[in-house]
Design an enzyme around this catalytic site. Structure first.
Site, short mmCIF file in Angstrom:
data_model
loop_
_atom_site.label_atom_id
_atom_site.label_comp_id
_atom_site.label_asym_id
_atom_site.label_seq_id
_atom_site.Cartn_x
_atom_site.Cartn_y
_atom_site.Cartn_z
N SER A 211 0.84 -1.19 0.00
CA SER A 211 0.00 0.00 0.00
C SER A 211 0.88 1.25 0.00
O SER A 211 2.04 1.19 0.41
CB SER A 211 -0.86 -0.03 1.26
OG SER A 211 -2.04 0.69 1.07
N GLU A 280 -8.20 -3.35 -7.00
CA GLU A 280 -8.91 -3.09 -5.75
C GLU A 280 -8.37 -1.84 -5.06
O GLU A 280 -7.77 -1.93 -3.99
CB GLU A 280 -8.69 -4.26 -4.78
CG GLU A 280 -9.36 -5.53 -5.18
CD GLU A 280 -8.78 -6.74 -4.43
OE1 GLU A 280 -7.77 -6.60 -3.73
OE2 GLU A 280 -9.36 -7.81 -4.58
N PRO A 281 -8.56 -0.67 -5.63
CA PRO A 281 -8.07 0.53 -4.96
C PRO A 281 -8.90 0.86 -3.72
O PRO A 281 -10.12 0.70 -3.72
CB PRO A 281 -8.24 1.62 -6.03
CG PRO A 281 -9.33 1.11 -6.91
CD PRO A 281 -9.24 -0.39 -6.90
N GLY A 282 -8.23 1.29 -2.68
CA GLY A 282 -8.91 1.74 -1.46
C GLY A 282 -8.54 3.19 -1.20
O GLY A 282 -9.31 4.12 -1.46
N ARG A 320 -2.41 6.46 11.96
CA ARG A 320 -1.37 6.24 10.95
C ARG A 320 -0.01 6.82 11.34
O ARG A 320 1.01 6.17 11.11
CB ARG A 320 -1.83 6.75 9.58
CG ARG A 320 -3.04 5.99 9.02
CD ARG A 320 -3.32 6.33 7.57
NE ARG A 320 -2.25 5.92 6.70
CZ ARG A 320 -1.34 6.73 6.18
NH1 ARG A 320 -1.38 8.02 6.43
NH2 ARG A 320 -0.39 6.26 5.42
N CYS A 351 -3.24 9.35 26.48
CA CYS A 351 -2.18 9.20 27.47
C CYS A 351 -1.01 8.41 26.90
O CYS A 351 -0.69 7.31 27.38
CB CYS A 351 -2.73 8.52 28.71
SG CYS A 351 -4.11 9.41 29.38
N GLU A 352 -0.44 8.92 25.84
CA GLU A 352 0.70 8.29 25.17
C GLU A 352 1.57 9.40 24.64
O GLU A 352 1.06 10.30 23.94
CB GLU A 352 0.24 7.49 23.94
CG GLU A 352 -0.60 6.29 24.18
CD GLU A 352 0.18 5.11 24.71
OE1 GLU A 352 1.36 4.96 24.33
OE2 GLU A 352 -0.40 4.35 25.49
N TYR A 381 -8.20 4.92 6.16
CA TYR A 381 -7.59 4.27 7.33
C TYR A 381 -7.56 5.16 8.57
O TYR A 381 -6.69 5.01 9.42
CB TYR A 381 -6.17 3.77 6.96
CG TYR A 381 -6.18 2.82 5.78
CD1 TYR A 381 -6.65 1.51 5.92
CD2 TYR A 381 -5.77 3.22 4.51
CE1 TYR A 381 -6.69 0.64 4.83
CE2 TYR A 381 -5.81 2.35 3.42
CZ TYR A 381 -6.26 1.06 3.60
OH TYR A 381 -6.31 0.19 2.53
#
Ligand SMILES: Cc1ncc(COP(=O)(O)O)c(C=O)c1O
Length: 429
Positions: A211, A280-282, A320, A351-352, A381
């Site tokens: 991808s 199959e494009p997303g 992402r 909290c990261e 996504y």
């Protein structure tokens, strides 16, 4: 730093009076007020245009990869525009069915499909199952022995192409968990078994090399590598998967779907492939169609180190950057063409320390608490990979078109968050 590149905005974006952003005739700031933030805003005509472009480029067999962004409205839209749908789990399959996509327009994927997922696929009669392992063939044979109809299948082949993309986005290298290796001979064994088995109709070959692939030469290599195999096994169909990259940040550029399709078609001709071409494009259908609107809640200046700008979402609506180190841009919809001289780190509310949306984000000098901040190219996504980490409620999805906004996925409620906990009283707060 320069103002935001208008090429990153949805087709229907207009910089209107007082330098404000509107999308498909809807003012971004008014959308933020009406629906709250964080908010996903999709330009519906942009989505439709990309679906049509895919159908024009690849023909009727082209499928929208639902994993990139799925809700019933999107499934319906892709179907209305003539695309099939690639679904990768029982959940995606059910959502497509709920949206009234005819089962024969569905392609069922997955590297570890359960018996229940395969059973549903066979019962409703999905158009294709893309087989990923010998165990899956065992399961299909078991289900057909129970009396279910034999499916039409493609064999997922791993062509051993190492597309230059993030390690987690590569799927066609020799050590990938996906598909049957071409070089190792597993692909040939899989086709042989599928062709012999009375429990399935072998139709063709599938390959998805990864991808966010920017260079079409990788697809050309995949096609030329697969060419002899496709001929040898007399495949009637060849799906090249998805994976076309999109530009996320200033200075990036990606081929269009039309250019991608033309390159793949030419490569198929050069390789003497007569099989029907599928794809199959997303991401390339949905990514640039959407923006996310946040509200800036805190600005923390660490003297001599950096400035943190915290917004009311984060890794729960856009994982992402954390997963792949992906870059984004940000700008103010109240001043779209403003210069962005101030470098800040845009973070979420989780909290990261890794909850970063943009590591080094250029923003206008006068950005302040309370501003609505926009990150473009968030249509793929984000909603799909969103989470409830820290018990945050996932944002709504709004489609805009012709000056009208419609909520296609509502904001999650606190009741939604608690709904699965057993033995607790009705919340009163
Ligand atoms: C089999 C398959 N097809 C299509 C896609 C869609 O890829 P993209 O969104 O990059 O176009 C994926 C993505 O993971 C995939 O695994």
């Amino acid at each position: 730093m320069r103002p935001i590149d208008p090429g990153l905005l949805p087709d229907g974006a207009v910089i209107g009076s007082e330098d404000r952003l509107s999308i498909a005739g809807c003012q971004a700031l008014e959308l933020a007020t009406e629906f709250g933030t964080p908010l996903f805003v999709y330009d519906e005509d942009h989505l439709r245009a990309r679906c049509r472009e895919a159908v024009a480029g690849f023909g009727d067999g082209v499928a929208y990869a639902a994993k990139a962004f799925l809700c019933t409205a999107m499934a319906r839209l892709a179907h209305e525009e003539g695309m099939q749908l690639d679904v990768a789990t029982g959940g995606e399959l059910r959502m497509a069915l709920l949206a009234d996509v005819p089962p024969d327009r569905l392609i069922l994927h997955g590297n570890n499909k359960s018996i229940a997922e395969l059973r549903l696929g066979l019962e409703v009669g999905v158009g294709r199952i893309v087989i990923d392992s010998f165990d899956e063939m065992d399961r299909i044979e078991g289900l057909v022995a129970e009396g279910l109809p034999p499916p039409t299948v493609l064999i997922r082949v791993n062509p051993g192409i190492d597309a230059h993309t993030h390690e987690y986005l590569r799927t066609g290298a020799v050590d990938s968990k996906f598909g049957f290796g071409l070089a190792a001979g597993a692909a040939a064994q899989a086709v042989e078994r599928a062709s012999r088995s009375p429990a399935m109709h072998f139709k063709g070959v599938h390959a998805h090399i990864g991808s966010q692939v920017f260079e079409t030469s990788f697809f050309e290599r995949a096609v030329s590598t697969l060419g002899p195999f496709v001929g040898l096994v007399e495949a009637e169909e060849l799906s090249i998967g998805g994976g076309l990259g999109v530009a996320y940040v200033d200075g990036e550029s990606a081929p269009t779907i039309t250019e991608w399709a033309a390159t793949v078609r030419a490569a198929c001709s050069a390789a003497g492939i007569e099989a029907r071409l599928l794809a199959e494009p997303g991401r390339s259908i949905v990514a640039a169609a959407a923006v996310t609107l946040y509200t800036v809640g805190t600005i923390k200046e660490l003297a001599g180190v950096r400035t943190y700008v915290a917004v009311d979402g984060g890794m729960s609506d856009n994982p992402r950057p954390v997963l792949y180190g992906s870059g984004y841009e940000a700008f103010l919809p109240r001043a779209v063409t403003a210069e962005r001289p101030r470098m800040v780190r845009i973070v979420g509310k989780h909290c990261e320390s890794g909850d970063v949306i943009i590591r080094n984000g250029a923003v206008p000098a006068d950005l302040e608490v309370g501003d609505v901040l926009c990150t473009p190219v968030t249509g793929a996504y984000g909603h799909a990979m969103g989470s409830n980490y820290n018990m945050v409620r996932r944002p709504p999805v709004v489609f805009v078109r012709d000056g009208k906004a419609r909520v296609v996925v509502r904001r999650e409620t606190y009741e939604d968050l608690f709904a699965r906990d057993e033995g607790v009283p009705e919340p009163e707060f």
